[in-house]
Scaffold this active site. Structure first.
Site, PDB file in Angstrom:
ATOM      1  N   VAL A 212      26.749  22.422  14.170  1.00 49.36           N
ATOM      2  CA  VAL A 212      25.661  21.489  14.442  1.00 49.36           C
ATOM      3  C   VAL A 212      24.341  22.252  14.419  1.00 49.36           C
ATOM      4  O   VAL A 212      24.231  23.323  15.005  1.00 49.36           O
ATOM      5  CB  VAL A 212      25.822  20.822  15.822  1.00 49.36           C
ATOM      6  CG1 VAL A 212      24.784  19.726  15.989  1.00 49.36           C
ATOM      7  CG2 VAL A 212      27.210  20.268  15.990  1.00 49.36           C
TER       8      VAL A 212
ATOM      9  N   GLY B 268      25.236  24.357  17.902  1.00 54.06           N
ATOM     10  CA  GLY B 268      26.614  24.160  18.358  1.00 54.06           C
ATOM     11  C   GLY B 268      27.565  24.325  17.209  1.00 54.06           C
ATOM     12  O   GLY B 268      27.184  24.401  16.042  1.00 54.06           O
TER      13      GLY B 268
ATOM     14  N   ASP C  92      36.840  10.224  20.235  1.00 55.18           N
ATOM     15  CA  ASP C  92      36.813  11.637  20.587  1.00 55.18           C
ATOM     16  C   ASP C  92      35.889  11.850  21.783  1.00 55.18           C
ATOM     17  O   ASP C  92      35.051  12.741  21.781  1.00 55.18           O
ATOM     18  CB  ASP C  92      36.354  12.463  19.367  1.00 55.18           C
ATOM     19  CG  ASP C  92      36.603  13.951  19.557  1.00 55.18           C
ATOM     20  OD1 ASP C  92      37.452  14.311  20.400  1.00 55.18           O
ATOM     21  OD2 ASP C  92      35.944  14.754  18.876  1.00 55.18           O
TER      22      ASP C  92
ATOM     23  N   GLY D  54      35.239  21.933  16.408  1.00 56.44           N
ATOM     24  CA  GLY D  54      36.414  21.755  15.555  1.00 56.44           C
ATOM     25  C   GLY D  54      36.048  21.237  14.183  1.00 56.44           C
ATOM     26  O   GLY D  54      36.655  21.595  13.199  1.00 56.44           O
ATOM     27  N   MET D  55      35.023  20.396  14.168  1.00 54.49           N
ATOM     28  CA  MET D  55      34.751  19.744  12.897  1.00 54.49           C
ATOM     29  C   MET D  55      33.715  20.452  12.043  1.00 54.49           C
ATOM     30  O   MET D  55      33.659  20.252  10.849  1.00 54.49           O
ATOM     31  CB  MET D  55      34.304  18.311  13.142  1.00 54.49           C
ATOM     32  CG  MET D  55      35.474  17.359  13.226  1.00 54.49           C
ATOM     33  SD  MET D  55      34.919  15.684  13.315  1.00 54.49           S
ATOM     34  CE  MET D  55      34.316  15.594  14.972  1.00 54.49           C
ATOM     35  N   GLY D  56      32.860  21.246  12.672  1.00 52.74           N
ATOM     36  CA  GLY D  56      31.848  21.909  11.877  1.00 52.74           C
ATOM     37  C   GLY D  56      30.698  22.377  12.748  1.00 52.74           C
ATOM     38  O   GLY D  56      30.766  22.292  13.968  1.00 52.74           O
TER      39      GLY D  56
END
Lengths: 202, 928
Positions: free
Chosen positions: B107, B100, B216, B103-105
Site C-alpha cells: 500500500v 503498508g 476480510d 497478504g495481497m500487496g
C-alpha cells in the site's frame, strides 16, 4: 423405463472419476480413454450454450470447463491434484478441438456459402478473436509440440484449459521459474511462427 | 513445401542454443547490452542471430491472441517487471511512500494529479494474481462501491492496472491505527470500546445494504483516526477482498491447494469450508464477533500461534468445529497477562471478569455461532443488542438453552434420534398409565408438560429437517394437551406458537404449490392473483401485515420465527415471483401495487441478506432479462444453496424463460437431489408436458419429492396426474385416495379422483367423487373442469342410466359461465345440445369451440379437435347438410392421422368416430 439424462450424466461422472484415479496411478490407457468422454461433455455443453441468447465465447468458455468439471468429476473421490490435472489436460485438448472446429466453421461462413445473413451478423458481433488467428495459433502450436512437447502442453493447459500459470506449473511438475522461462519462450516462438506464416499467405 | 525457419531438420544443439540465448538476452537490462551479448553469442551464425532477434521482437508483442485466453484467464499475469516503486507514476497517481504491505500487496500513499490534486492510498496487488479477473470483478462491483457513502467507510475511488499488468486500487487515504491498538493505547474502558465498535457495525451494515460484503474484516482494516480529538473508526478495503479474494477461493475448488486471503483468525466457518464460496453478510457478522472478542479480551477466539502452526486442513477444522471459550472464560485463564489487559481497559482484573461474564459473553458467542442462521442476522442486529446492553435492557442473545442444546445434539446424532418416535409413543402410554393411578393435579401437570416437551422436541427435529407436514402432524398431537390447559404456561405457549407457526407454513406451502404450475394463460393469471391475495391474507393472519407494519418491524417478526424461517423466506420469494408475474402481464395492476411491491422487496432484502438472492430479486424486479439469463448460466450457480436455485427458478418462471428454467432446475436437482421443492418443480414441469417420456421422468422426480415429504398432498396430486397422463389410472387413483385421506376437506383430491374414475369406466363412483368436490370450497377455474367432467359423463356415455342430456347441458353452461374462453367447455355444450337434438345450437357451440382453439389451461388440456369435427359432422347431417357433414368428417379423420399417439389415445374418440361413421354411413373405416 428409459434412462433419464441425469442418470446418464451420473454414470458418466462415475466413469470419469474412475478413469482419473486410474490415470493418477499411472494407467496411460485410462488417460487416453478420458479424452472422448470429456470432449463429448464439453461439446454438448458448448452446443447448448451456443443456442442460448448470447453466444459470447469469451465468457462462456470458462463456465464450460468449470461446468464440465463439476458435472464429470466426483470431487469427493478425486482429491489429489495429480488426479485432477489429467482432467484439465483432457479438457484443454477438448476445448482446443472445439474452438478450432468452431473457428473453421466461422471461417467458412465468412468466405461465403452461407446465406443466412442474420446469423452471420450475430457471429460477427460476438466473436472475440478473428477465427484465422486461432487457426494460425493451432497450426503453430502443433508444430511447436513436435519439438517442445512439454512447453506446448504448458500453453495448452493455460490457453485452452483455463489453468493459471501456477496451476499449470504444478500440473507439469516444473518449478514456477522454469514455467516462466518456458512460457516466455513458447509465446515468442509461437508469435514468431505465426508472423512468418502470415506473409506468404496473402 | 519450404522448410520452415525452425524446421525439424535443424540440429538439436542450435535449438537449445536458441532457447538459451533468448533467455539470456531477456535478462539484459538495456538494448545495448543485449546487442553486445547477441553479437558475441551468435558469432558467425547470421541465421541464428536473425531467429533470436525475431523471437525477441515477438516477445515484445502486446495484444496478441495469447494474451487473453478464450477461457478468460489472463495469460500475461506472470510477466513480472517491478517498475512500481516510490516516485513512479501509475496512471494519474504518483507514488509518495509505502505505508503498508500485506497478504495481497503493498500500500502506498500517492498523490493524485488529475482531475483533482489530493492524497490517496494506492494498493498494488502482488504479482501472481489474475489481474484481468480481479479488475473484471472489481468493475462488477464498482457501482455498488460508489453508492457507499458513510462517515465510517473509506471510499474506494478507482481501480486499474499498472503498465506491468498488475491491478491496483485507489482508496480514500486514512491515517489511522488499527482499532484494537488504538483502544489499548488510549486505555478506553468497556463502554467507550463498545461505542466505537457500534459505529463499525453500522458502517458494515451500510455497506451490506448497498450489496457489498467486506469478507476480510480485521483490526488492520478497521482504522481509527482522530477528528477534533474524537476517535472515528474507518473501515477500509471494501470490495477489494472480493475482487482479489473470491478468485482464490474459486481456485481452491479446482486445485485444492488453498490460498487464504488475510488471516484465518477472522475467517468464518463457512469461509473455511472446502468450497469456501458461500459467503454472505453473516460472514462479516462473524468477523465483527471476532473483533469484539478481541476488544473485550485482548485476544482472538482461537490462538494465533496454534492456527499458524496447524496444517491447513487442521486449521480449517478448528475454525469449523471447535467452540472457542467464552470471553469471560478466556479472561479467567489468562494468568498474568490479565493485569495488563485490565489496565488497558481502565479497570481491574476482578471487575473485568464480572463485566464480561453474562450478557457480553452471550452477545459475542451469538455473533460467533458456527451455524450462521443462529448468528445475528445483520450487523445492526449485533449493534442493537450492544445498545441494549449499554442501556441495561435485556439482550436478544441468550445462554444456550436446553432446546438449543438438544438441537445441537440432534445434529450430531441424527440416526440415534430416529428411534425417538418410538420413545415418544412409549412415554405417551406410560403417561396415560400414570394418569389412571395418580389423580394429583401437580402430577397431571407434570405428565402433560412432559408430553408437550417430547412433542416439541420431535417437532423441532422435523422442523430442522424441513419436514413441515410431518412437523405439523406432530404438533397437532399437542392439541388435546393444550385444551386441558394444565401444562406450565411457558411450555404451553411454546407448543401453541409452534402449532400456529406450522399451520402458517402449511398454508404458505399450499399456496406455493398452486402458484407456480402453469405459465401465462388467463387461468395462470387468475391463479397468480389468487395466490397473491392468499399470501397477503395468510401473513396478515399471522401478524405480519406488510401493508400495515413498518418494514423493519415486519422483518423482525419474520426473522424472530427462526424455526420456520427456512419455509417463510422461500414463500415470500414465491410471493414476490407471483407479483412480478402479474406485473409483467397485467399492466393495469402495476401502479396501484407498486408501493406494496417495493415493500416486499425491501422486506426480503433485510430479512434475507444473501447477496446472490438479492441479485436475483433485483433482476426480476427490473425485468432485466439478460441479467436473469446471466445468472441462470453463471458458473457460480453450482455453488449456490438450494433456496437460491428455487428462487432463480421462480424468477425465470415469472419472466417466461422456459429453457433457462429447465436448465436451472436440472442443475439444481443434480446438486440437491434431496431438496423437496426442486424435485417438486422439476417433476411438475415435466409431467405437465404430457409427453410420455417427459411424464415418466417427471414421475421419477415427483416420487423423490414424495419420499422426502410423505404427507405432502401436492406431491401426491402431481404424482397422480403423472400416472393419469400415462393412462395408469389405478396408480393415479391410489395417489388421489391417499390425498383425500390426508386432507379430507380438499376438493382437489375428489376432483382428480373423479376424473380418473371416469377413465376407469367407474362412472357412478366418478359422479359421487365429482359431486363431493363441488361441495368443498372449490375455486372457480377448477370447478369448471369438474362441471365439464360431469357434463361429459351424462352426454357421451353409452350406458342408459347415465344418459341425461339436460343435466349435461346444464353443467356445460356452468363451465362456460366460469370460463367462456375455453374451447372444451363449448365442446361439452355442443355434445350435450346434440344429445338434446338441438342441432342448430350444437353446431354453434362446436364452431365456437373450434374457433377458440385453446382450453382453459392454455392448450395443455385442449381436447382432440377431432371430437368437435365429428359432432359438427353429425349435427350438419341431422340438419340435412350432407356435403358439409362429409367435409367435417374428413377434417376429423385427417386430424387423427396427424395426431400424436397420446393425443388420440382416448376411448371416447373411437366411439364418437364409430357413431359418426354409422350416422353418415361411411363405409367401414373403423380401424385406426
Amino acid at each position: 423405463m428409459m434412462m433419464s439424462s441425469s442418470d446418464q450424466s451420473r454414470a458418466c461422472a462415475a466413469q470419469v472419476t474412475t478413469l482419473l484415479n486410474r490415470a493418477r496411478d499411472g494407467d496411460a490407457q485410462a488417460a487416453a480413454n478420458l479424452l472422448p468422454l470429456v470432449y463429448e461433455q464439453l461439446r454438448a455443453l458448448a452446443d447448448r450454450k451456443m443456442q442460448q441468447e448470447r453466444p459470447d465465447q469469451t465468457l462462456q468458455a470458462t463456465a464450460l470447463v468449470h461446468e464440465a468439471y463439476l458435472r464429470l468429476v466426483d470431487t469427493t473421490k478425486v482429491q489429489l491434484w495429480e488426479g485432477r490435472w489429467h482432467f484439465f489436460a483432457a479438457a484443454a485438448e477438448s476445448m482446443r478441438r472445439i474452438l478450432v472446429d468452431n473457428a473453421r466453421r466461422r471461417g467458412r461462413i465468412k468466405r461465403g456459402g452461407n446465406l443466412n445473413r442474420v446469423d452471420l451478423d450475430k457471429l460477427e458481433v460476438t466473436v472475440h478473436d478473428p477465427p484465422d488467428e486461432l487457426l494460425a495459433l493451432d497450426e503453430a502450436l502443433t508444430r511447436f509440440a513436435q519439438q517442445h512437447p512439454e512447453k506446448a502442453q504448458l500453453v495448452n493447459l493455460r490457453y485452452f484449459g483455463g489453468l493459471t500459470h501456477e496451476e499449470a506449473a504444478q500440473a507439469l511438475r516444473i518449478s514456477l521459474s522454469t514455467a516462466d522461462r518456458h512460457w516466455a519462450y513458447a509465446r515468442a516462438w509461437l508469435y514468431r511462427q505465426m508472423a512468418s506464416e502470415e506473409k506468404p499467405r496473402h | 513445401m519450404a522448410l520452415p525457419a525452425d524446421g525439424i531438420g535443424r540440429k538439436a544443439t542450435s535449438l537449445t542454443n536458441e532457447e538459451t540465448i533468448f533467455a539470456n538476452a531477456l535478462r539484459k537490462s538495456s538494448a545495448t547490452e543485449r546487442d553486445e551479448y547477441l553479437d558475441q553469442a551468435c558469432t558467425g551464425n547470421a541465421q541464428l542471430r536473425d531467429d533470436v532477434e525475431r523471437l525477441l521482437r515477438a516477445h515484445d508483442r502486446r495484444g496478441g491472441i495469447l494474451e487473453a485466453s478464450p477461457l478468460g484467464t489472463d495469460a500475461t499475469a506472470p510477466t513480472r517487471t517491478a517498475s512500481e516503486g516510490i516516485g513512479a507514476t501509475i496512471g494519474p497517481y504518483k507514488l509518495l511512500e509505502q505505508i503498508g504491505g500485506g497478504g495481497m500487496g503493498a500500500v502506498y500513499m500517492a498523490e493524485q494529479l488529475r482531475p483533482v490534486r489530493r492524497k490517496v492510498a494506492l494498493k498494488i496487488i502482488k504479482p501472481g494474481m489474475d489481474s484481468a479477473q480481479i479488475i473484471a470483478r472489481f468493475e462488477a462491483e464498482r457501482q455498488a462501491l460508489t453508492m457507499m457513502d458513510h462517515p465510517n467507510i473509506a471510499k474506494v475511488l478507482d481501480a486499474g492496472t499498472t503498465d506491468a499488468g498488475r491491478p491496483y486500487f485507489v482508496m480514500e487515504l486514512v491515517k489511522g491505527i488499527p482499532i484494537t491498538d488504538y483502544c489499548d493505547q488510549a486505555r478506553l474502558n468497556m463502554r467507550q470500546r463498545l461505542e466505537l465498535f457500534i459505529n463499525v457495525c453500522n458502517a458494515v451494515q451500510h455497506a451490506h445494504q448497498k450489496g457489498v460484503i467486506h469478507r476480510d474484516l480485521k483490526p488492520s482494516n478497521v482504522l481509527v483516526t482522530l477528528h477534533d480529538d474524537k476517535p472515528v473508526p474507518k473501515v477500509i478495503d471494501f470490495g477489494i477482498a472480493k475482487a482479489a479474494g473470491q478468485l482464490l477461493t474459486d481456485k481452491t475448488l479446482f486445485t485444492n491447494y488453498a490460498q487464504i486471503v488475510g488471516t484465518p483468525l477472522y475467517m468464518s466457518p463457512e469461509q473455511a469450508q472446502i468450497s469456501g464460496l458461500d459467503v454472505d453478510t453473516r460472514s462479516d457478522v462473524y468477523a465483527l464477533g471476532v473483533l469484539l472478542y478481541e476488544l473485550l479480551t485482548g485476544t482472538t477466539p482461537f490462538d494465533k500461534q496454534r492456527l499458524r502452526d496447524a496444517a491447513y486442513d487442521e486449521m480449517r477444522r478448528i475454525i469449523r468445529e471447535e467452540d472457542p471459550p467464552k470471553p469471560s472464560t478466556r479472561l479467567s485463564t489468562m494468568g498474568e497477562k490479565l493485569t495488563l489487559v485490565s489496565q488497558q481497559r481502565h479497570t481491574d482484573t476482578k471487575h473485568l471478569g464480572q463485566l464480561v461474564r453474562g450478557e457480553l459473553d452471550w452477545i459475542v458467542m451469538k455473533a460467533l455461532e458456527k451455524d450462521r442462521t443462529r448468528r445475528y442476522e445483520t450487523a445492526t442486529g449485533l449493534a442493537r443488542d450492544l445498545r441494549r446492553y449499554l442501556s441495561d435492557e435485556p439482550v436478544e442473545a441468550c445462554p444456550p438453552s436446553a432446546r438449543y442444546r438438544f438441537r445441537k445434539f440432534a445434529r450430531r446424532n441424527k440416526s440415534a434420534l430416529a428411534v425417538s418416535g418410538l420413545v415418544l409413543l412409549f412415554l405417551v402410554l406410560l403417561g396415560s398409565a400414570i394418569g389412571w393411578t395418580v389423580r394429583d393435579r401437580t402430577a397431571r401437570q407434570a405428565r402433560v408438560s412432559g408430553q408437550l416437551e417430547l412433542i416439541l422436541k420431535e417437532v423441532a427435529r422435523l422442523e430442522e429437517a424441513e419436514k413441515w407436514s410431518e412437523a405439523l402432524i406432530s404438533a397437532r398431537q399437542a392439541e388435546p394437551a393444550l385444551a386441558e390447559g394444565e401444562a406450565p404456561s411457558e411450555t404451553q405457549e411454546r407448543a401453541r406458537q409452534a402449532l400456529a407457526d406450522l399451520k402458517l407454513v402449511q398454508q404458505l406451502e399450499d399456496i406455493r404449490a398452486k402458484s407456480g404450475t402453469v405459465w401465462v394463460t388467463d387461468v395462470a393469471l387468475r391463479l397468480a392473483a389468487q395466490a397473491d391475495q392468499e399470501y397477503a391474507a395468510a401473513l396478515r393472519q399471522a401478524g405480519i401485515d406488510l401493508d400495515a407494519l413498518p418494514t423493519s418491524e415486519a422483518v423482525h417478526r419474520i426473522t424472530a420465527r427462526r424455526e420456520i424461517a427456512a419455509a417463510l423466506l422461500p414463500a415470500l420469494d414465491d410471493w414476490l415471483a407471483v407479483r412480478i408475474m402479474r406485473r409483467n402481464v397485467e399492466v393495469r395492476s402495476m401502479n396501484k401495487d407498486e408501493a406494496s411491491f417495493r415493500r416486499l422487496i425491501d422486506l426480503l432484502h433485510d430479512a434475507d441478506p444473501d447477496l446472490w438472492r438479492q441479485r436475483v430479486r433485483e433482476a426480476m424486479a427490473r425485468r432485466d432479462q439478460s441479467a436473469l439469463a446471466d445468472l441462470a448460466t453463471s458458473a457460480e450457480l453450482d455453488r449456490q444453496p438450494a433456496a437460491t436455485l428455487t428462487l432463480l427458478y421462480s424468477a425465470l418462471w415469472a419472466s417466461g424463460k422456459d429453457r433457462e428454467r429447465e436448465m436451472v432446475l436440472r442443475r439444481a436437482q443434480w446438486k440437491y437431489p434431496s431438496d423437496y421443492w426442486i424435485n417438486h418443480r422439476l417433476g411438475v414441469d415435466l409431467i405437465w408436458r404430457r409427453k410420455p417420456d417427459d411424464v415418466r421422468e417427471g414421475i421419477g422426480f415427483m416420487r423423490a419429492a414424495l419420499a422426502l415429504r410423505p404427507q405432502s398432498i401436492h406431491a401426491l396430486l402431481n404424482l397422480g396426474n403423472g400416472y393419469f397422463f400415462l393412462g395408469q389410472y389405478d396408480q393415479a387413483i391410489a395417489c388421489y385416495r391417499k390425498m383425500i385421506e390426508i386432507s379430507p376437506n380438499s376438493w382437489v383430491g375428489f376432483a382428480s379422483l373423479g376424473g380418473s374414475l371416469v377413465r376407469k369406466g367407474l362412472y357412478d363412483e366418478a359422479i359421487a367423487a365429482l359431486e363431493q368436490a363441488l361441495k368443498k370450497s372449490i375455486s372457480a377455474p377448477y370447478s369448471a373442469g369438474v362441471y365439464v367432467d360431469l357434463s361429459m359423463i351424462h352426454s357421451s356415455r353409452p350406458e342408459v342410466h347415465l344418459r341425461n342430456a339436460g343435466r349435461a347441458a346444464e353443467f356445460a353452461e356452468k363451465a362456460i359461465q366460469i370460463e367462456p374462453q375455453a374451447s372444451n367447455h363449448w365442446t361439452a355444450l355442443g355434445i350435450a345440445r346434440y344429445r338434446q337434438s338441438r342441432w342448430q345450437e350444437a353446431r354453434t357451440a362446436l364452431e365456437k369451440a373450434l374457433e377458440l382453439g385453446t382450453d382453459s389451461w392454455g392448450g395443455t388440456h385442449r381436447w382432440p379437435e377431432a371430437i368437435d369435427w365429428f359432432f359438427l359432422a353429425m349435427s350438419n347431417w341431422q340438419l340435412g347438410q350432407t356435403d358439409q357433414a362429409r367435409q367435417c368428417y374428413g377434417r376429423a379423420v385427417q386430424w387423427m392421422e396427424k395426431a400424436q399417439p397420446w393425443e388420440i389415445d382416448i376411448e371416447e374418440l373411437a366411439r364418437f368416430r364409430t357413431e359418426a361413421e354409422n350416422l353418415l354411413a361411411v363405409p367401414g373405416s373403423t380401424t385406426r
